[in-house]
Design a protein around this motif. Structure first.
Motif, PDB file in Angstrom:
ATOM      1  N   CYS A 437       0.855  -1.179   0.000  1.00 51.88           N
ATOM      2  CA  CYS A 437       0.000   0.000   0.000  1.00 51.88           C
ATOM      3  C   CYS A 437       0.898   1.238   0.000  1.00 51.88           C
ATOM      4  CB  CYS A 437      -0.900   0.012   1.221  1.00 51.88           C
ATOM      5  SG  CYS A 437      -1.771   1.570   1.439  1.00 51.88           S
ATOM      6  N   ARG A 439       0.213   4.214   0.618  1.00 53.52           N
ATOM      7  CA  ARG A 439      -0.094   5.187   1.659  1.00 53.52           C
ATOM      8  C   ARG A 439       0.452   4.754   3.010  1.00 53.52           C
ATOM      9  NH1 ARG A 439      -6.118   5.580   1.973  1.00 53.52           N
ATOM     10  NH2 ARG A 439      -5.952   7.783   2.473  1.00 53.52           N
ATOM     11  N   CYS A 440       0.713   3.454   3.180  1.00 58.91           N
ATOM     12  CA  CYS A 440       1.165   2.963   4.484  1.00 58.91           C
ATOM     13  C   CYS A 440       2.521   2.268   4.432  1.00 58.91           C
ATOM     14  CB  CYS A 440       0.145   1.983   5.058  1.00 58.91           C
ATOM     15  SG  CYS A 440      -1.515   2.655   5.181  1.00 58.91           S
ATOM     16  N   CYS A 455      -5.519  -3.218   2.083  1.00 59.40           N
ATOM     17  CA  CYS A 455      -4.575  -2.780   3.105  1.00 59.40           C
ATOM     18  C   CYS A 455      -5.278  -2.846   4.452  1.00 59.40           C
ATOM     19  CB  CYS A 455      -4.092  -1.360   2.828  1.00 59.40           C
ATOM     20  SG  CYS A 455      -3.087  -0.721   4.179  1.00 59.40           S
ATOM     21  N   CYS A 458      -5.050   0.857   6.437  1.00 60.00           N
ATOM     22  CA  CYS A 458      -5.902   2.015   6.128  1.00 60.00           C
ATOM     23  C   CYS A 458      -7.213   1.577   5.486  1.00 60.00           C
ATOM     24  CB  CYS A 458      -5.170   3.010   5.243  1.00 60.00           C
ATOM     25  SG  CYS A 458      -4.849   2.412   3.582  1.00 60.00           S
TER      26      CYS A 458
HETATM   27 ZN    ZN Z   1      -2.803   1.445   3.557  1.00 59.62          ZN
END
Ligand code: ZN
Ligand code: ADP
Ligand code: ZN
Length: 722
Positions: A437, A439-440, A455, A458
């Protein structure tokens, strides 16, 4: 001139001042101009003082409520909580309201005003109202006695009242309530001595604040004790609040409540509409229901005459809110009981170490149920050393053989694995690329059934890539296993056995869970696969084998609470085996059969484990022998959060309290989430009051800094899972 200080649902600590031109009381909601728009707020105090230039003060636009919205105990509770958790009062007050009230809906719509036909209304020709179809409908439903089931606005009622066709009747509240007809079904079960002792003790102290811990293994008859205690409370005309960790998993308990009492019980579950939620809130505030059962946020339900609070599975971490206002509903429930001067009962097979320590200090009274009710026998436990064994979706051959034997005897088997999805990694076979992911920065979990990557940090799903973005290979393989894969393997191994998977993915599907539970209740060979959600207060009488597929993840964690949580889940899950007449068996698969914690837990049980762990915590000055606050900060570019926390760290040093211990700033446990870089600073102090005073002072300082506006920050008091 009167000034109202109003709390608004904004993430700032301040109150907003307005001119009060009409009579109003503290605790009423108001509409006020706020910037370019109108906002709904709640009056927190009224006096003659303001720091604002009087000429620029604006008037309150509307006063929404005709009486304070919250009951006095909740009002006090929320004010106390805003200060204890260092969270903006406006956000706290609005969090505690049903959504419709936050939006400004009137709170007294369902007041116990009753309407009745007048003589004229009974006799008039309906055709007289042909030009007002809604009035006609309302009048005819009065005559048919169906008025409760139609949805017609109050203005229509008022029209009929004006025409003298209906009139208001103000029953004295007590007459129309459940109290007069209250009865509990006679108890057919003969209570054992420990149960009677517990019930008597609580009953004796039912008029004042007292905290009880009801400690008893699953099946020891705790629910039976709850029912008896509640019965005593209802008999005196008072209401009861029951908090549970998860509603959807406790249908049998709720059924027992409903069968036992001839009184209205409201269940606050996640499937209620906003309308229904508000209705329950108002019913309970008006004293129209006897019992409210609900999860964490039900704690904020107002009651006309609350007499008792029960917190079932008090150790469960779901009582702690993990985002926004991070309160602990169990702790706040105790404060509420204290403010209201009523008893509170905490129930658990595996009490939290905090609670056990309070028992030790004589702050809570211990009530124990040491025997399993009925004929249930103790469970047989064994450790299965899986070093060197071949595993199929995590299952070793010896465990598979045991499953066969139990199923062959027409019994049920439960397999516990705390990892949902098909596999926790999707990897390129040719170059080793891992689907992560962005974003993470954490690997996606592969979900085979929904054919998605997800994910778990999130909660963002995405499509499964057809090719590796790095080398173009189409050979992407799932690595590792979760509950979904375990289920699949079991279907291959046991093609003729029913298999149900219970985890967040299946619980989310409406109705799916109910179907599983029913099928399990019917008995017969059945395998249940599930995550820790299975450990939450469930009654499966035909389960004789519990297999814990993977123990090691929990034993080796950086979080000091991880072992406590594992011990709780283990004890809860193994308590599911062999209730009633069947002997149960628990098998734990591990690569570390010598692990001391496992051995204390298995050979001496949870109580001894808790005793030893408390001793360790005392030696290392960890909670409950010290108090913690975690300051979190996050930003999008990884420049400011750390700097902000460093500022705090340095400022705290200047305060010069040598008993304040600081750890950090350091990256959070999950350093990146949903595009934010996250940092934390842990504070620890041996004196709760002093820590509170330090934070009070700190918050005032922080609000003045420029750096503050560049980060998202929050204070987490008594943090968990940090
Ligand atoms: Zn994520
Ligand atoms: P817990 O809430 O601790 O899991 P329950 O109250 O659900 O325990 O009791 C487990 C089972 O034992 C239930 O079927 C209940 O009806 C039964 N039970 C409870 N108390 C007694 C008793 N004193 N004698 C016989 N059966 C009992
Ligand atoms: Zn590749």
């Amino acid at each position: 001139m009167l000034i109202a200080h109003v709390a608004l649902p904004v993430p700032l600590y301040q109150l907003y001042d307005y001119n009060l031109t009409k009579p109003a009381q503290i605790g009423m909601r108001v509409k006020v101009p706020f910037g370019k728009r109108n906002a709904i707020g709640i009056i927190v105090s009224i006096d003659h003082q303001t720091n604002i230039d009087v000429k620029s003060l604006k008037n309150i636009t509307t006063i929404i409520d005709s009486e304070p919205l919250f009951t006095p105990d909740i009002w006090q509770l929320l004010n106390w909580a805003a200060s204890y958790y260092h969270y903006p009062i406006g956000e706290v007050l609005f969090h505690a309201m049903p959504v419709l009230l936050r939006q400004g809906r009137e709170a007294n719509k369902t007041q116990i005003t009753h309407w009745q036909l007048t003589e004229l209304g009974e006799n008039i020709e309906l055709t007289a109202l042909s030009r007002a179809p809604k009035q006609k409908l309302l009048l005819s439903s009065f005559r048919n006695n169906t008025v409760d089931s139609i949805n017609i606005s109050t203005t229509i009622y008022n029209e009929l009242e004006k025409k003298q066709l209906i009139m208001r009747v103000n029953y004295p509240a007590d007459n129309i309530m459940w109290k007069t007809n209250f009865s509990a079904k006679p108890n057919l079960i003969k209570l054992n001595q420990e149960q009677s002792y517990a019930i008597d003790n609580v009953n004796k102290q039912r008029h004042n604040f007292a905290v009880f811990l009801l400690e008893g293994v699953t099946g020891s008859g705790k629910t039976e004790v709850y029912l008896n205690i509640i019965s005593n409370v209802l008999a005196t005309g008072k209401q009861a609040l029951v908090l549970v960790p998860e509603i959807s998993l406790t249908p049998q308990t709720i059924k027992r409540f409903k069968e036992r009492f001839n009184a209205p019980i409201d269940i606050l579950h996640s499937r209620l509409t906003n309308q229904q939620r508000l209705a329950v809130w108002l019913r309970s505030k008006n004293g129209e229901n006897a019992i409210v059962v609900g999860t964490r946020s039900s704690l904020f339900t107002p009651f006309k005459n609350l007499g008792m609070i029960i917190v079932d599975e008090e150790h469960d971490s779901s009582y702690k809110q993990q985002e926004g206002w991070r309160y602990n509903a169990r702790d706040l429930a105790i404060i509420r009981a204290k403010l209201k001067n009523i008893p509170i009962l905490l129930g658990s097979a595996t009490p939290s170490l905090e609670t056990l320590n309070n028992v030790k200090n004589h702050r809570y009274q211990l009530l124990q149920l040491t025997k399993r009710a009925g004929h249930a026998k103790p469970v047989k436990q064994s450790i299965l050393d899986i070093r060197g064994l071949t595993l199929v979706a995590g299952l070793s051959q010896p465990l598979i053989e045991q499953i066969k034997i139990h199923l062959h005897n027409n019994n049920q088997v439960m397999l516990f694995l705390n990892r949902r999805g098909y596999s926790p990694l999707l990897i390129c076979h040719d170059c080793g690329w891992i689907a992560e992911c962005p974003r993470c920065d954490r690997p996606y979990t592969f979900h085979n059934q929904s054919q998605k990557l997800s994910c778990h940090y999130c909660d963002t799903p995405r499509a499964i890539p057809k090719q590796c973005p790095k080398c173009g290979s189409t050979h992407l393989v799932p690595i590792g296993f979760g509950t979904e894969q375990l289920e699949k393997q079991l279907e291959l191994l046991f093609p003729n056995t029913k298999i149900s998977r219970i985890d967040r993915d299946t619980v989310a599907k409406k109705g799916a869970l109910d179907g599983y539970l029913q099928s399990i209740q019917q008995g017969g060979a059945h395998i249940l696969v599930g995550t820790q959600i299975l450990a939450k207060g469930h009654h499966f009488p035909d389960i004789t084998l519990v297999g814990i597929v993977d123990v090691d993840g929990a034993l080796f964690s950086s979080d000091f609470r991880a072992t406590e949580q594992f011990a709780q889940i283990y004890t809860q899950v193994s308590g599911r085996a062999g209730r009633e007449t069947k002997t149960g068996e628990v098998i734990l698969q591990t690569y570390h059969p010598e692990h001391p914690l496992l051995n204390v837990l298995l050979n001496k049980g949870y109580q001894e484990f808790a005793k030893q762990t408390l001793k360790e915590r005392q030696q290392t000055l960890l909670p409950p022998f010290s108090y913690q606050a975690l300051i979190r900060a996050a930003d999008r570019n990884n420049h400011h959060a750390q700097k902000f926390l460093q500022l705090i760290h340095d400022r705290l040093k200047e305060y010069g309290d040598n008993s304040l211990w600081q750890l950090g700033p350091m990256p959070a446990n999950q350093p990146k989430k949903a595009g934010y870089y996250r940092w934390q600073l842990l504070l620890q102090h041996t004196n709760r009051q002093l820590l509170q005073l330090i934070l009070d002072k700190l918050v005032i300082d922080i609000e003045k800094w420029n750096e503050t506006s560049k980060v998202r920050w929050s204070i987490d008091i008594d943090p968990m899972n940090n």
